[in-house]
Design an enzyme around this catalytic site. Structure first.
Site, short mmCIF file in Angstrom:
data_model
loop_
_atom_site.label_atom_id
_atom_site.label_comp_id
_atom_site.label_asym_id
_atom_site.label_seq_id
_atom_site.Cartn_x
_atom_site.Cartn_y
_atom_site.Cartn_z
N ASP A 569 0.91 -1.03 0.23
CA ASP A 569 0.02 -0.13 -0.03
C ASP A 569 1.00 1.08 0.08
O ASP A 569 1.82 1.18 0.57
CB ASP A 569 -0.83 0.06 1.39
CG ASP A 569 -1.89 1.19 1.27
OD1 ASP A 569 -3.17 0.67 0.89
OD2 ASP A 569 -1.73 2.07 1.64
N ASN A 577 -2.69 12.83 -2.98
CA ASN A 577 -3.92 13.06 -3.83
C ASN A 577 -3.99 14.58 -3.24
O ASN A 577 -4.36 15.37 -4.46
CB ASN A 577 -4.78 12.20 -3.64
CG ASN A 577 -4.72 11.19 -4.55
OD1 ASN A 577 -4.00 11.12 -5.27
ND2 ASN A 577 -5.40 10.04 -4.39
N HIS A 582 -5.45 14.52 -7.94
CA HIS A 582 -5.75 13.12 -8.36
C HIS A 582 -4.81 12.70 -9.55
O HIS A 582 -4.79 11.35 -9.93
CB HIS A 582 -7.33 12.83 -8.41
CG HIS A 582 -7.91 12.99 -7.12
ND1 HIS A 582 -7.87 11.89 -6.33
CD2 HIS A 582 -8.33 13.90 -6.45
CE1 HIS A 582 -8.41 12.32 -5.21
NE2 HIS A 582 -8.92 13.71 -5.07
N ASP A 586 -2.93 9.11 -9.96
CA ASP A 586 -3.19 8.03 -11.05
C ASP A 586 -1.76 7.64 -11.58
O ASP A 586 -1.51 6.58 -11.87
CB ASP A 586 -4.24 8.67 -12.21
CG ASP A 586 -5.48 8.84 -11.51
OD1 ASP A 586 -5.58 8.13 -10.51
OD2 ASP A 586 -6.34 9.29 -12.34
N GLU A 613 -5.12 2.26 -3.70
CA GLU A 613 -3.66 2.39 -3.66
C GLU A 613 -3.16 1.22 -2.93
O GLU A 613 -1.98 0.90 -3.01
CB GLU A 613 -2.98 3.44 -2.92
CG GLU A 613 -3.25 3.57 -1.34
CD GLU A 613 -4.41 4.10 -0.88
OE1 GLU A 613 -4.61 4.27 0.28
OE2 GLU A 613 -5.56 4.24 -1.69
#
Length: 704
Positions: A569, A577, A582, A586, A613
């Site tokens: 993770d 973010n 965002h 990505d 994530e």
């Protein structure tokens, strides 16, 4: 100028051989290495070399790695003994293209019997050998189809020798396959006759005509003597098998045993001759004969020339699609049923048979009034009086529509297999001996690139060894294997097939190899792939994990390997973010996926994006410690990406936390709990400060 004089003396011979298509080389035998002093234009065309490029060289410069050593040795011995010799060997052109050549070497001596020259006559036989090989490869294709039909089927080469015969042909001819194969038409034991009992010359045989003209021959009839001296009457259709140059390389003949029909026709002729003497039996004989004709779909007719009266049986009406005696019978009426484009040819054949006082056979169509087309085989003979004037003509009409359809279906089936199915045949070791055109088309390989290779040539690296091990275990038990395979094209792209592999047997029941029949399911697999892939990263999704965890555990246990489930993770990803947006987030997720793909690139490694994530990897290791080593490598690889992350102190760059569960192949695990234990280890890694790997403690997992 002795050598030049020798060349001038042989000038006429050289010109003649050049005209015949022979390549000619002349070597100086008075020199140690026997250098070439002359080659003709044909030699240059075959090899690609100019005269100046070969003059002064020994002919062995044309040899290569596949040149037959036995042929070279034979030439060397002949030269040492000053003798002639003839060999067939592989040479290479200037552009390294191999070709097959038939070479004749002849020594030339002067008036004192001293060896002066060696003349070589070269004939390129590459195309001939390729044609012969292609023809033999097609034999097995035909066996599958030919063994299922009741009609006889023979395949003959360009010399008229039988290459293959199906079981029905062996039964009809009374000969075994070994007695038929390689038997030429001119074999004295191959005795055939016309209907009148006269010999059937080989040059009139349908196969000979097809090979000579390249045109099909239909519905030829002959009598064939069987070993017990009985006669089988057969009706033959012969079709050419042409090479790429549209020349007849072979011929395929199908034939029907019409012995019973022939006997019936003989009875018909005898009955017609006795009609005048035995009128009291006419009704009984007529009813019996009409019934026989109806069963055989054969009608008969009689034309009395003095009165111009034509009569025919009720079966002729039925063949024409009309009720018996429903119209006045005339020759003109009959011709009205024959299509215009065939009518004149039928009339010409009938007239010519009268002029030549012979029987005639003619196949043509008829068009019924309801629009239906039927195929007819018409036969006839003529009676003449003592003055040579024609008295009557007698004949039969046979509806052969169904046989015509069979002939067409056979050709269609062969074409269908070749062009629509991915078909291959291998020997017992898995070496490919034949492939269909569609196999070549979908794989991107030429036929000659596939023949002699194993199917590994199209094996995709993602297909595990276990799949093929199971496949071979099954087919070696002479059972059929069915499944899906991912294959690799020559250009590096892939395609999926659904395949069925079955054992293949020869005519004696011996297991000789395997036949694979497959269909292309690439489009279907592409849809399935979409359903199990994460759209953003291209990694497998949670659904695929749930579908495959069970079989991966079983596979690892069978192979005695540790199965490792690793969850990771991105640390403080929400802050990333919030800070960078965002879209940047990505891109980070795509980078994580890229790192995982780079580290885990073996066929049995599976990388997943479980959501957000959160990522996971399922892979096998030989030793327990290797799982933790791989996890540490991933942790470091992501750290080394040096992706700025101001909200992830103290490193100020992107890091991940990893939880790892290792599964001992000797133990059994509750599958539903594997995810939970790895997830708990992941969060212990986060609680311990992030950017680290935590292993599931061995005593924690629940065993059963």
């Amino acid at each position: 100028m002795p050598l030049l004089n020798d060349l001038l003396t042989a000038e006429n011979l050289i010109d003649a051989m050049t005209e015949a298509g022979y390549a000619i080389s002349i070597a100086d035998a008075t020199q140690v290495d026997m250098p070439l002093i002359y080659v003709n234009q044909v030699f240059c065309e075959i090899t690609g070399y100019a005269l100046d490029e070969v003059r002064g060289k020994n002919c062995r410069f044309l040899h290569g790695m596949d040149t037959e050593s036995s042929a070279v040795e034979k030439m060397r011995n002949a030269i040492q003994n000053k003798q002639s010799c003839q060999v067939t060997l592989t040479n290479y052109t200037k552009n390294s293209q191999a070709y097959k050549v038939q070479l004749s070497l002849t020594p030339v001596f002067d008036e004192k019997d001293r060896l002066r020259l060696y003349v070589g006559f070269h004939q390129d036989v590459t195309q001939l050998e390729q044609l012969e090989y292609s023809l033999k490869s097609k034999k097995k294709e035909l066996e599958i189809i030919s063994s299922s039909i009741n009609d006889g089927l023979l395949v003959k080469n360009s010399k008229g020798e039988v290459l293959e015969a199906n079981p029905a042909s062996q039964e009809i001819l009374g000969l075994s396959l070994s007695e038929l194969v390689d038997k030429p038409l001119l074999d004295p034991s191959w005795k055939t006759i016309h209907r009148d009992g006269s010999d059937y010359p080989s040059e009139e045989h349908p196969s000979t005509k097809v090979l000579k003209t390249g045109q099909p021959v239909y519905k030829q009839e002959m009598g064939v003597y069987k070993p017990d001296n009985s006669i089988s009457w057969i009706q033959i259709n012969s079709l050419p098998l042409k090479n790429e140059g549209l020349q007849s390389a072979a011929v395929i003949s199908t034939f029907t045993d019409v012995t019973s029909l022939r006997n019936t026709e003989n009875k018909l002729q005898k009955t017609n001759r006795l009609l005048q003497e035995k009128s009291d039996k006419l009704n009984t004989l007529s009813r019996s004969f009409e019934q026989a004709q109806k069963i055989a779909s054969v009608g008969h007719w009689i034309l009395e020339w003095p009165s111009k009266k034509l009569i025919w049986s009720d079966e002729v009406f039925r063949i024409l699609g009309e009720l018996p005696q429903s119209f006045q019978i005339t020759y003109k009426t009959f011709l009205s049923f024959v299509p215009l484009d065939e009518r004149q040819a039928l009339m010409d054949e009938f007239s010519q048979s009268i002029q030549e006082r012979r029987e005639y056979t003619f196949k043509h169509r008829i068009l019924r009034k309801n629009g239906e087309t039927r195929f007819m085989l018409e036969r006839g003979f003529h009676d003449f009086d003592e003055k040579g004037q024609i008295k009557r003509s007698v004949g039969t009409i046979n509806d052969v529509t169904e046989q015509h359809k069979k002939d067409f279906q056979i050709a269609s089936y062969v074409e269908l297999i070749n062009r629509q199915l991915i078909m291959s045949r291998t020997d017992l070791t898995g070496k490919i001996v034949e492939v269909s055109d569609f196999f070549c088309e979908i794989s991107g390989y030429r036929r000659e690139e596939l023949i002699g290779q194993c199917h590994n040539i199209v094996r995709h690296p993602e297909m595990t060894t276990e799949v093929f091990s199971d496949l071979w275990t099954i087919i070696k038990r002479t059972e059929t294997w069915e499944g899906e395979l991912k294959n690799l094209r020559k250009d590096g792209s892939y395609y999926w097939i659904e395949t069925r592999i079955s054992p293949e047997y020869d005519h004696l029941g011996n297991h000789i190899g395997y036949v694979s029949i497959s269909i292309d399911i690439t489009a279907q697999k592409s849809l399935e792939e979409i359903a199990i892939r994460d759209e953003m990263t291209g990694l497998y999704n949670r659904r695929f994990y749930n579908q495959n965890i069970h079989q991966e555990i079983r596979r690892a246990k069978r192979q005695g390997l540790w199965l490792c489930f690793m969850m990771l993770d991105a640390d403080n990803f929400k802050k990333y973010n919030d800070t960078y947006g965002h879209q940047a987030g990505d891109e980070v997720l795509k980078t994580l996926a890229m790192v995982l793909k780079k580290v885990f690139r073996r066929a049995g490694d599976y990388c997943f994006r479980l959501g957000g994530e959160e990522f996971a990897v399922l892979f096998e290791v030989e030793h327990q410690k290797d799982g933790e080593i791989m996890a540490e490598e991933v942790c470091k690889a992501i750290y080394d990406q040096a992706i700025e992350h101001s909200g992830n102190a103290p490193w100020m760059r992107l890091t991940v936390s990893i939880g790892v569960m290792l599964m001992d192949p000797l133990n059994n695990y509750v599958e539903e709990e594997i995810y939970k234990y790895a997830d708990e280890a992941l969060y212990r890694a986060k609680d311990a400060g992030r950017n680290r790997v935590m292993m599931v403690e061995e005593h924690l997992p629940e065993l059963f």
